[in-house]
Design a protein around this motif. Sequence first.
Motif, PDB file in Angstrom:
ATOM      1  N   LEU A 229     -49.446  56.069   8.386  1.00 54.96           N
ATOM      2  CA  LEU A 229     -50.543  55.113   8.388  1.00 54.96           C
ATOM      3  C   LEU A 229     -51.762  55.877   7.903  1.00 54.96           C
ATOM      4  O   LEU A 229     -52.017  56.999   8.358  1.00 54.96           O
ATOM      5  N   VAL A 230     -52.501  55.271   7.003  1.00 58.33           N
ATOM      6  CA  VAL A 230     -53.649  55.951   6.410  1.00 58.33           C
ATOM      7  C   VAL A 230     -54.899  55.108   6.589  1.00 58.33           C
ATOM      8  O   VAL A 230     -54.875  53.885   6.412  1.00 58.33           O
ATOM      9  N   LEU A 231     -55.981  55.774   6.942  1.00 56.59           N
ATOM     10  CA  LEU A 231     -57.276  55.130   7.110  1.00 56.59           C
ATOM     11  C   LEU A 231     -58.220  55.638   6.023  1.00 56.59           C
ATOM     12  O   LEU A 231     -58.295  56.841   5.766  1.00 56.59           O
ATOM     13  N   ILE A 232     -58.914  54.706   5.370  1.00 50.68           N
ATOM     14  CA  ILE A 232     -59.879  55.048   4.327  1.00 50.68           C
ATOM     15  C   ILE A 232     -61.256  54.589   4.777  1.00 50.68           C
ATOM     16  O   ILE A 232     -61.455  53.412   5.102  1.00 50.68           O
ATOM     17  N   ASP A 233     -62.209  55.512   4.802  1.00 51.70           N
ATOM     18  CA  ASP A 233     -63.599  55.186   5.108  1.00 51.70           C
ATOM     19  C   ASP A 233     -64.305  54.895   3.789  1.00 51.70           C
ATOM     20  O   ASP A 233     -64.512  55.788   2.973  1.00 51.70           O
ATOM     21  N   THR A 234     -64.688  53.651   3.570  1.00 49.44           N
ATOM     22  CA  THR A 234     -65.294  53.248   2.299  1.00 49.44           C
ATOM     23  C   THR A 234     -66.817  53.326   2.314  1.00 49.44           C
ATOM     24  O   THR A 234     -67.459  53.064   1.298  1.00 49.44           O
ATOM     25  N   GLY A 235     -67.382  53.665   3.463  1.00 53.53           N
ATOM     26  CA  GLY A 235     -68.828  53.648   3.589  1.00 53.53           C
ATOM     27  C   GLY A 235     -69.370  52.282   3.959  1.00 53.53           C
ATOM     28  O   GLY A 235     -70.542  52.148   4.318  1.00 53.53           O
ATOM     29  N   ASP A 236     -68.541  51.263   3.879  1.00 49.73           N
ATOM     30  CA  ASP A 236     -68.946  49.902   4.226  1.00 49.73           C
ATOM     31  C   ASP A 236     -67.817  49.206   4.975  1.00 49.73           C
ATOM     32  O   ASP A 236     -67.505  48.046   4.740  1.00 49.73           O
ATOM     33  N   GLY A 237     -67.169  49.953   5.844  1.00 50.08           N
ATOM     34  CA  GLY A 237     -66.012  49.439   6.559  1.00 50.08           C
ATOM     35  C   GLY A 237     -64.779  50.259   6.237  1.00 50.08           C
ATOM     36  O   GLY A 237     -64.779  51.118   5.343  1.00 50.08           O
ATOM     37  N   LEU A 238     -63.705  49.981   6.957  1.00 49.19           N
ATOM     38  CA  LEU A 238     -62.476  50.763   6.869  1.00 49.19           C
ATOM     39  C   LEU A 238     -61.341  49.944   6.258  1.00 49.19           C
ATOM     40  O   LEU A 238     -61.280  48.720   6.416  1.00 49.19           O
ATOM     41  N   ILE A 239     -60.432  50.648   5.592  1.00 49.50           N
ATOM     42  CA  ILE A 239     -59.179  50.071   5.108  1.00 49.50           C
ATOM     43  C   ILE A 239     -58.039  50.850   5.752  1.00 49.50           C
ATOM     44  O   ILE A 239     -58.035  52.084   5.725  1.00 49.50           O
TER      45      ILE A 239
ATOM     46  N   LEU B 264     -61.064  59.994  15.515  1.00 43.24           N
ATOM     47  CA  LEU B 264     -61.727  60.424  14.284  1.00 43.24           C
ATOM     48  C   LEU B 264     -63.195  59.985  14.235  1.00 43.24           C
ATOM     49  O   LEU B 264     -63.916  60.330  13.301  1.00 43.24           O
ATOM     50  N   GLY B 265     -63.613  59.213  15.234  1.00 45.46           N
ATOM     51  CA  GLY B 265     -64.996  58.771  15.289  1.00 45.46           C
ATOM     52  C   GLY B 265     -65.239  57.397  14.691  1.00 45.46           C
ATOM     53  O   GLY B 265     -66.405  56.995  14.505  1.00 45.46           O
ATOM     54  N   PHE B 266     -64.162  56.655  14.395  1.00 47.64           N
ATOM     55  CA  PHE B 266     -64.291  55.327  13.801  1.00 47.64           C
ATOM     56  C   PHE B 266     -64.012  54.241  14.840  1.00 47.64           C
ATOM     57  O   PHE B 266     -63.438  54.490  15.892  1.00 47.64           O
ATOM     58  N   ARG B 267     -64.405  53.033  14.496  1.00 48.60           N
ATOM     59  CA  ARG B 267     -64.177  51.870  15.343  1.00 48.60           C
ATOM     60  C   ARG B 267     -63.080  50.994  14.745  1.00 48.60           C
ATOM     61  O   ARG B 267     -63.099  50.703  13.554  1.00 48.60           O
ATOM     62  N   VAL B 268     -62.131  50.599  15.584  1.00 51.93           N
ATOM     63  CA  VAL B 268     -61.070  49.698  15.136  1.00 51.93           C
ATOM     64  C   VAL B 268     -61.676  48.414  14.586  1.00 51.93           C
ATOM     65  O   VAL B 268     -61.194  47.841  13.599  1.00 51.93           O
TER      66      VAL B 268
ATOM     67  N   ALA C  84     -54.271  43.476  13.341  1.00 49.01           N
ATOM     68  CA  ALA C  84     -55.130  42.472  12.711  1.00 49.01           C
ATOM     69  C   ALA C  84     -55.928  41.715  13.761  1.00 49.01           C
ATOM     70  O   ALA C  84     -57.114  41.431  13.579  1.00 49.01           O
ATOM     71  N   ARG C  85     -55.283  41.389  14.867  1.00 52.10           N
ATOM     72  CA  ARG C  85     -55.990  40.700  15.944  1.00 52.10           C
ATOM     73  C   ARG C  85     -57.107  41.571  16.530  1.00 52.10           C
ATOM     74  O   ARG C  85     -58.237  41.113  16.735  1.00 52.10           O
ATOM     75  N   ASP C  86     -56.793  42.840  16.786  1.00 51.98           N
ATOM     76  CA  ASP C  86     -57.759  43.716  17.448  1.00 51.98           C
ATOM     77  C   ASP C  86     -58.946  44.060  16.553  1.00 51.98           C
ATOM     78  O   ASP C  86     -60.044  44.321  17.043  1.00 51.98           O
ATOM     79  N   SER C  87     -58.703  44.079  15.238  1.00 51.69           N
ATOM     80  CA  SER C  87     -59.759  44.467  14.300  1.00 51.69           C
ATOM     81  C   SER C  87     -60.439  43.285  13.635  1.00 51.69           C
ATOM     82  O   SER C  87     -61.580  43.392  13.180  1.00 51.69           O
ATOM     83  N   GLY C  88     -59.719  42.171  13.542  1.00 52.29           N
ATOM     84  CA  GLY C  88     -60.210  41.042  12.763  1.00 52.29           C
ATOM     85  C   GLY C  88     -59.986  41.202  11.276  1.00 52.29           C
ATOM     86  O   GLY C  88     -60.515  40.439  10.464  1.00 52.29           O
ATOM     87  N   ALA C  89     -59.174  42.188  10.878  1.00 46.20           N
ATOM     88  CA  ALA C  89     -58.968  42.507   9.465  1.00 46.20           C
ATOM     89  C   ALA C  89     -58.044  41.504   8.780  1.00 46.20           C
ATOM     90  O   ALA C  89     -57.163  40.897   9.399  1.00 46.20           O
ATOM     91  N   GLN C  90     -58.232  41.368   7.472  1.00 48.42           N
ATOM     92  CA  GLN C  90     -57.347  40.586   6.615  1.00 48.42           C
ATOM     93  C   GLN C  90     -56.167  41.467   6.207  1.00 48.42           C
ATOM     94  O   GLN C  90     -56.352  42.603   5.762  1.00 48.42           O
ATOM     95  N   VAL C  91     -54.954  40.955   6.342  1.00 51.39           N
ATOM     96  CA  VAL C  91     -53.751  41.686   5.939  1.00 51.39           C
ATOM     97  C   VAL C  91     -53.382  41.282   4.516  1.00 51.39           C
ATOM     98  O   VAL C  91     -53.323  40.089   4.198  1.00 51.39           O
TER      99      VAL C  91
ATOM    100  N   SER D 107     -57.060  44.951  -7.302  1.00 51.64           N
ATOM    101  CA  SER D 107     -57.647  45.926  -6.384  1.00 51.64           C
ATOM    102  C   SER D 107     -58.336  45.244  -5.209  1.00 51.64           C
ATOM    103  O   SER D 107     -58.915  44.171  -5.343  1.00 51.64           O
ATOM    104  N   VAL D 108     -58.245  45.899  -4.054  1.00 52.35           N
ATOM    105  CA  VAL D 108     -59.024  45.530  -2.883  1.00 52.35           C
ATOM    106  C   VAL D 108     -60.260  46.425  -2.901  1.00 52.35           C
ATOM    107  O   VAL D 108     -60.152  47.651  -2.840  1.00 52.35           O
ATOM    108  N   ARG D 109     -61.431  45.831  -2.989  1.00 51.15           N
ATOM    109  CA  ARG D 109     -62.675  46.596  -3.131  1.00 51.15           C
ATOM    110  C   ARG D 109     -63.511  46.474  -1.865  1.00 51.15           C
ATOM    111  O   ARG D 109     -63.739  45.387  -1.350  1.00 51.15           O
ATOM    112  N   LEU D 110     -63.968  47.618  -1.386  1.00 47.54           N
ATOM    113  CA  LEU D 110     -64.823  47.665  -0.215  1.00 47.54           C
ATOM    114  C   LEU D 110     -65.662  48.929  -0.298  1.00 47.54           C
ATOM    115  O   LEU D 110     -65.127  50.025  -0.531  1.00 47.54           O
TER     116      LEU D 110
END
Length: 292
Positions: free
Chosen positions: A57-67, A87-91, A114-121, A163-166
């Motif tokens: 599982l990989v987390l990307i910090d985009t500077g305007d939210g996480l992927i 790592l200091g980030f928020r789900v 997805a439920r815990d973060s509210g993220a789009q899958v 592309s998914v842009r964030l």
Amino acid sequence: MFLSFAAALALMSASGSAVHDDPLTQPIPGNADWVKPQTPLKLYGKTYFVGTGGLSLVLIDTGDGLILIDGALPQTVAATETNIRQLGFRVEDIRYILNTEAHYDHSGGLAALARDSGAQVITSPIGAAALRTGRADGDDPQASSVPEHPPVANARGIEDGESVRLGDTAVTAVFTPGHTPGSVSWTWKTCEGDACVDVVFASSLNAVASGSFTYRAHPDVTAALRASIERVEALPCDLLISAHPDNSGGDVKIAALQAGAAPNPFLDPSACRAYAERARARLQARLDREAS
């Protein structure tokens, strides 16, 4: 024989077994390495490993939210979220969760995450349809044996090459069918100062099947897998993350990085070629077994 997700929950409840209150994190049996704890690690730049010992599982910090890429098993969701926080980030700052394949070991945790973060899958259209049902696609080589997982109601499809842009990041979908009909690999750039590298999160390229399915009897699937192998082989690739770390030597690299190895063991421009060569050899070995 595997029970449906709903049937398994009903059976556990009726039996009086200790059951977690959360129906989206009920355990699904799997390889012991898939639930092995793993310390979260910075891979390079703003790209981090937050998976288990056997599932990437990989987390990307985009500077305007996480992927986040992939969801592992339902029972590993708490560990994934703990790794993200360590790592200091928020789900809650995860905006998108991308998926490589609609198999329970990579998508079982998606509904809860997805439920815990509210993220789009997001994944391929074929993959998204499978995620929404919680069942493998009917044309999947492993459809007869892959367990069901919690359905992902908000899964949507993306087009090949889209592309998914964030923030400062664009993560591009590279369709790589064959292991599953809807498999997707993902590519992006990550930087440390002015030094940027091309990252590939590669889907599984293994020729695995169950039941009566054979690759020899499905030349279209075989051709699709060969094309996917060639596609990954040709990608700009300075840093490879495979869906299962041990399929690309990623488990060894993670251990070395955790031990403070220098230079960074993940920086390897030959990694995608080696991953493709391994997959090609495994496909040929399978075809040979089916012919014998």
